[in-house]
Design a protein around this motif. Sequence first.
Motif, PDB file in Angstrom:
ATOM      1  N   GLY A  77       0.830  -1.197   0.000  1.00 54.08           N
ATOM      2  CA  GLY A  77       0.000   0.000   0.000  1.00 54.08           C
ATOM      3  C   GLY A  77       0.862   1.244   0.000  1.00 54.08           C
ATOM      4  N   PHE A  78       0.341   2.308  -0.577  1.00 53.51           N
ATOM      5  CA  PHE A  78       1.130   3.532  -0.561  1.00 53.51           C
ATOM      6  C   PHE A  78       1.147   4.088   0.852  1.00 53.51           C
ATOM      7  CE2 PHE A  78      -3.071   4.811  -2.186  1.00 53.51           C
ATOM      8  CZ  PHE A  78      -3.445   5.764  -1.262  1.00 53.51           C
ATOM      9  N   GLU A  79       2.252   4.744   1.166  1.00 49.97           N
ATOM     10  CA  GLU A  79       2.457   5.309   2.495  1.00 49.97           C
ATOM     11  C   GLU A  79       1.616   6.566   2.684  1.00 49.97           C
ATOM     12  OE1 GLU A  79       4.286   5.050   6.225  1.00 49.97           O
ATOM     13  OE2 GLU A  79       4.470   3.665   4.569  1.00 49.97           O
ATOM     14  N   ALA A  91       3.135   7.775  -2.636  1.00 52.11           N
ATOM     15  CA  ALA A  91       4.469   7.453  -2.137  1.00 52.11           C
ATOM     16  C   ALA A  91       4.474   6.029  -1.598  1.00 52.11           C
ATOM     17  CB  ALA A  91       4.878   8.427  -1.047  1.00 52.11           C
ATOM     18  N   TYR A  92       5.402   5.239  -2.088  1.00 54.46           N
ATOM     19  CA  TYR A  92       5.588   3.860  -1.643  1.00 54.46           C
ATOM     20  C   TYR A  92       6.945   3.750  -0.964  1.00 54.46           C
ATOM     21  CZ  TYR A  92       1.712   2.720  -4.755  1.00 54.46           C
ATOM     22  OH  TYR A  92       0.486   2.675  -5.371  1.00 54.46           O
ATOM     23  N   LEU A 115      -7.230   6.163 -11.531  1.00 58.29           N
ATOM     24  CA  LEU A 115      -7.752   7.516 -11.311  1.00 58.29           C
ATOM     25  C   LEU A 115      -8.910   7.501 -10.315  1.00 58.29           C
ATOM     26  CD1 LEU A 115      -7.335  10.438 -12.159  1.00 58.29           C
ATOM     27  CD2 LEU A 115      -8.955  10.053 -14.016  1.00 58.29           C
ATOM     28  N   PHE A 116      -9.793   6.517 -10.436  1.00 64.22           N
ATOM     29  CA  PHE A 116     -10.915   6.365  -9.505  1.00 64.22           C
ATOM     30  C   PHE A 116     -10.401   6.193  -8.075  1.00 64.22           C
ATOM     31  CE2 PHE A 116     -13.805   3.619  -7.109  1.00 64.22           C
ATOM     32  CZ  PHE A 116     -14.983   4.339  -7.177  1.00 64.22           C
ATOM     33  N   ASN A 117      -9.380   5.348  -7.917  1.00 68.66           N
ATOM     34  CA  ASN A 117      -8.818   5.113  -6.586  1.00 68.66           C
ATOM     35  C   ASN A 117      -8.179   6.387  -6.023  1.00 68.66           C
ATOM     36  OD1 ASN A 117      -9.673   2.475  -6.575  1.00 68.66           O
ATOM     37  ND2 ASN A 117      -7.748   1.669  -7.332  1.00 68.66           N
ATOM     38  N   CYS A 118      -7.506   7.144  -6.866  1.00 64.22           N
ATOM     39  CA  CYS A 118      -6.916   8.413  -6.410  1.00 64.22           C
ATOM     40  C   CYS A 118      -7.997   9.388  -5.965  1.00 64.22           C
ATOM     41  CB  CYS A 118      -6.059   9.038  -7.511  1.00 64.22           C
ATOM     42  SG  CYS A 118      -4.521   8.160  -7.835  1.00 64.22           S
ATOM     43  N   HIS A 119      -9.053   9.495  -6.761  1.00 63.71           N
ATOM     44  CA  HIS A 119     -10.142  10.400  -6.397  1.00 63.71           C
ATOM     45  C   HIS A 119     -10.833   9.936  -5.117  1.00 63.71           C
ATOM     46  CE1 HIS A 119     -10.578  13.433  -9.576  1.00 63.71           C
ATOM     47  NE2 HIS A 119      -9.978  12.537 -10.341  1.00 63.71           N
ATOM     48  N   GLY A 120     -10.879   8.617  -4.897  1.00 62.29           N
ATOM     49  CA  GLY A 120     -11.503   8.082  -3.692  1.00 62.29           C
ATOM     50  C   GLY A 120     -10.754   8.464  -2.426  1.00 62.29           C
ATOM     51  N   VAL A 121      -9.443   8.646  -2.513  1.00 60.25           N
ATOM     52  CA  VAL A 121      -8.627   9.002  -1.347  1.00 60.25           C
ATOM     53  C   VAL A 121      -8.501  10.513  -1.206  1.00 60.25           C
ATOM     54  CG1 VAL A 121      -6.314   8.782  -0.336  1.00 60.25           C
ATOM     55  CG2 VAL A 121      -7.358   6.828  -1.480  1.00 60.25           C
ATOM     56  N   ALA A 122      -8.566  11.231  -2.317  1.00 63.79           N
ATOM     57  CA  ALA A 122      -8.393  12.690  -2.291  1.00 63.79           C
ATOM     58  C   ALA A 122      -9.498  13.336  -1.460  1.00 63.79           C
ATOM     59  CB  ALA A 122      -8.408  13.246  -3.710  1.00 63.79           C
ATOM     60  N   ASP A 123      -9.166  14.422  -0.832  1.00 66.51           N
ATOM     61  CA  ASP A 123     -10.115  15.156  -0.003  1.00 66.51           C
ATOM     62  C   ASP A 123     -10.413  16.487  -0.677  1.00 66.51           C
ATOM     63  OD1 ASP A 123     -11.747  15.903   2.106  1.00 66.51           O
ATOM     64  OD2 ASP A 123     -10.086  16.624   3.326  1.00 66.51           O
ATOM     65  N   ARG A 124     -11.084  16.393  -1.799  1.00 66.48           N
ATOM     66  CA  ARG A 124     -11.398  17.612  -2.553  1.00 66.48           C
ATOM     67  C   ARG A 124     -12.714  18.200  -2.079  1.00 66.48           C
ATOM     68  NH1 ARG A 124      -9.577  16.474  -8.796  1.00 66.48           N
ATOM     69  NH2 ARG A 124      -7.362  16.283  -8.301  1.00 66.48           N
ATOM     70  N   ARG A 125     -12.690  19.476  -1.892  1.00 61.72           N
ATOM     71  CA  ARG A 125     -13.893  20.194  -1.522  1.00 61.72           C
ATOM     72  C   ARG A 125     -14.439  20.878  -2.770  1.00 61.72           C
ATOM     73  NH1 ARG A 125     -12.570  18.294   2.837  1.00 61.72           N
ATOM     74  NH2 ARG A 125     -12.129  19.196   4.847  1.00 61.72           N
ATOM     75  N   THR A 126     -15.737  20.829  -2.949  1.00 61.33           N
ATOM     76  CA  THR A 126     -16.350  21.518  -4.071  1.00 61.33           C
ATOM     77  C   THR A 126     -16.990  22.805  -3.560  1.00 61.33           C
ATOM     78  OG1 THR A 126     -18.387  20.263  -3.773  1.00 61.33           O
ATOM     79  CG2 THR A 126     -16.789  19.400  -5.363  1.00 61.33           C
ATOM     80  N   ALA A 127     -17.052  23.787  -4.430  1.00 64.44           N
ATOM     81  CA  ALA A 127     -17.671  25.068  -4.061  1.00 64.44           C
ATOM     82  C   ALA A 127     -19.155  24.862  -3.818  1.00 64.44           C
ATOM     83  CB  ALA A 127     -17.437  26.092  -5.162  1.00 64.44           C
ATOM     84  N   SER A 128     -19.647  25.467  -2.794  1.00 66.44           N
ATOM     85  CA  SER A 128     -21.051  25.356  -2.471  1.00 66.44           C
ATOM     86  C   SER A 128     -21.878  26.163  -3.463  1.00 66.44           C
ATOM     87  CB  SER A 128     -21.291  25.881  -1.051  1.00 66.44           C
ATOM     88  OG  SER A 128     -22.673  25.937  -0.794  1.00 66.44           O
TER      89      SER A 128
END
Length: 131
Positions: A77-79, A91-92, A115-128
């Motif tokens: 798993g990535f660190e 990072a591995y 890409l799906f897995n990256c987006h699943g971990v990312a904490d992106r906030r969308t504009a309200s």
Amino acid sequence: MLSLTDRDAVTAALTDPTIDPDLRALIGLRVWQVDTDRRRPLGEILQIVAVQPGDTSEAIHAAVGFPITYDQADQPGFEWMNDHGSWFELAYVLTDDFGMLVFVADHPDTNPTLLFNCHGVADRRTASTTD
């Protein structure tokens, strides 16, 4: 696909105007941070892989050395992961003194599962929409 394992390859990537400037900046920063012992070959400390739009799972797995493009992949798993906007950075830590950074382009033509897995971990906030 970029796979950088020595200082010459890093220099070539950093001076290649066809490579995304954001990726070049990330590569330069990380090599500058990690490559503190110039007596050792860079390839003994770090490998950098950049997954770009259109790269196949087979090419990605060959460059990384283990499968990372599907759920429950048989992989270390990535660190940690950083979301840099147009690039994700995985990072591995593979041994006590060797690591791998995998940069993944946030682009519709990038390997969809990775890409799906990256987006699943990312904490992106969308504009309200009520702001």
